[in-house]
Design an enzyme around this catalytic site. Structure first.
Site, PDB file in Angstrom:
ATOM      1  N   LYS A 174       0.848  -1.200   0.000  1.00  0.00           N
ATOM      2  CA  LYS A 174       0.000   0.000   0.000  1.00  0.00           C
ATOM      3  C   LYS A 174       0.882   1.248   0.000  1.00  0.00           C
ATOM      4  O   LYS A 174       1.586   1.515   0.956  1.00  0.00           O
ATOM      5  CB  LYS A 174      -0.916  -0.015   1.231  1.00  0.00           C
ATOM      6  CG  LYS A 174      -1.851  -1.221   1.254  1.00  0.00           C
ATOM      7  CD  LYS A 174      -2.754  -1.239   2.466  1.00  0.00           C
ATOM      8  CE  LYS A 174      -2.003  -1.405   3.750  1.00  0.00           C
ATOM      9  NZ  LYS A 174      -2.901  -1.659   4.911  1.00  0.00           N
ATOM     10  N   GLY A 207      -8.540   3.966  10.223  1.00  0.00           N
ATOM     11  CA  GLY A 207      -9.160   2.683   9.880  1.00  0.00           C
ATOM     12  C   GLY A 207      -8.997   2.251   8.446  1.00  0.00           C
ATOM     13  O   GLY A 207      -9.552   1.223   8.037  1.00  0.00           O
ATOM     14  N   GLY A 209      -6.496   0.876   6.723  1.00  0.00           N
ATOM     15  CA  GLY A 209      -5.897  -0.444   6.499  1.00  0.00           C
ATOM     16  C   GLY A 209      -6.817  -1.584   6.878  1.00  0.00           C
ATOM     17  O   GLY A 209      -6.942  -2.570   6.143  1.00  0.00           O
TER      18      GLY A 209
END
Length: 271
Positions: A174, A207, A209
């Site tokens: 990511k 929040g 991830g």
């Protein structure tokens, strides 16, 4: 009607933006039945984590067996596993479960608070990651697990190779902390997919991830391939980030319910 069954094995966020709470909201929004195994309780709000308490291994094992032995699962997502003992216990349970596994190797909270003991890193590398259908580390977690530091998009492939060396089938690196577009790299070492999304000027991203990993698990439970599941999950979380809202004095959460209020559904961020 039978809904796909998705199990999250993670910690609780008392502020409701991440952890078990985010996972279950995501699963509801994406049309699957969410179930939970609590691994830790945190005192957490928009400005940080004020305390964290692990649950006993016996309690984690009992929750898992209770759900899997009776209800069954179509996908599992793991989040906060604070100690080596918890990582090893959950890995043992996952090894006996025939379902895709999404491993979010949670190491540090959005506010910089440590959520994984240094002594547990080896267990994550050797016990948990080899069981992952998809591992979803952010750049800080890549550095924590592999020592590889990603400074630009060109470094994503090197980071992915380092994580894949521990045995997950696929890895999603990511790249949201990089400047420019929000770009992630999904690869199994052969096939590669770069996922790009516009960067929204919104600091309320608590929040993210947990939400992404739960969305991937939800789509896998519906029978999608890994590239399909990750692409759909990226669309959902991009919309959730766009609709993130202020809550408390610090970083607010993404909006897990945005798609339920947007006729076009996932892929079209709320206004």
């Amino acid at each position: 009607m039978s809904l796909p069954r998705v199990l999250t094995v993670a910690g609780s966020d008392s502020g409701g933006g991440a952890g078990i709470q985010a996972d279950l909201k995501t699963m509801l929004a994406l049309g699957v039945h969410g179930m939970s195994v609590l691994t830790a309780v945190t005192a957490q709000n928009s400005v940080g984590v004020q305390g964290a308490w692990e649950l006993p291994v016996a309690a984690v094992r009992a929750q898992y067996r209770s759900v899997v032995d009776d209800i069954g699962v179509d996908a599992v997502k793991t989040g906060m596993l604070a100690s080596a003992e918890l990582v090893e216990t959950v890995a043992e349970l996952l090894a006996g479960t025939d379902a895709p596994v999404v491993v979010d190797p949670v190491g540090i909270s959005k506010h910089g608070d440590p959520l994984l003991a240094a002594s547990a890193l080896d267990s994550v590398r050797t016990e948990l990651l080899p069981l992952a259908t998809v591992a979803t580390p952010n750049l800080d977690e890549v550095a924590q697990l592999t020592g590889v530091r990603v400074e630009s998009e060109a470094d994503l492939r090197r980071a992915a190779a380092a994580v894949l060396s521990y045995g997950p089938t696929w890895v999603l690196i990511k790249g949201g902390h990089l400047p420019g577009e929000a770009v992630d790299l999904l690869t199994d070492g052969t096939e590669e997919l770069l996922l790009r999304a516009p960067r929204h000027d919104n600091r309320h991203t608590h929040g993210t991830g947990c939400t992404l990993a739960s969305a991937i698990a939800s789509q896998l439970a519906k029978g999608q391939s890994v590239p399909e599941a990750v692409t759909a999950a990226k669309e959902y979380v991009t919309g959730a980030i766009a609709a993130g809202f202020a809550l408390g004095a610090g970083i607010g959460p993404v909006d897990h319910g945005w798609a339920l209020r947007t006729p076009a559904g996932p892929g079209t961020p709320a206004a």
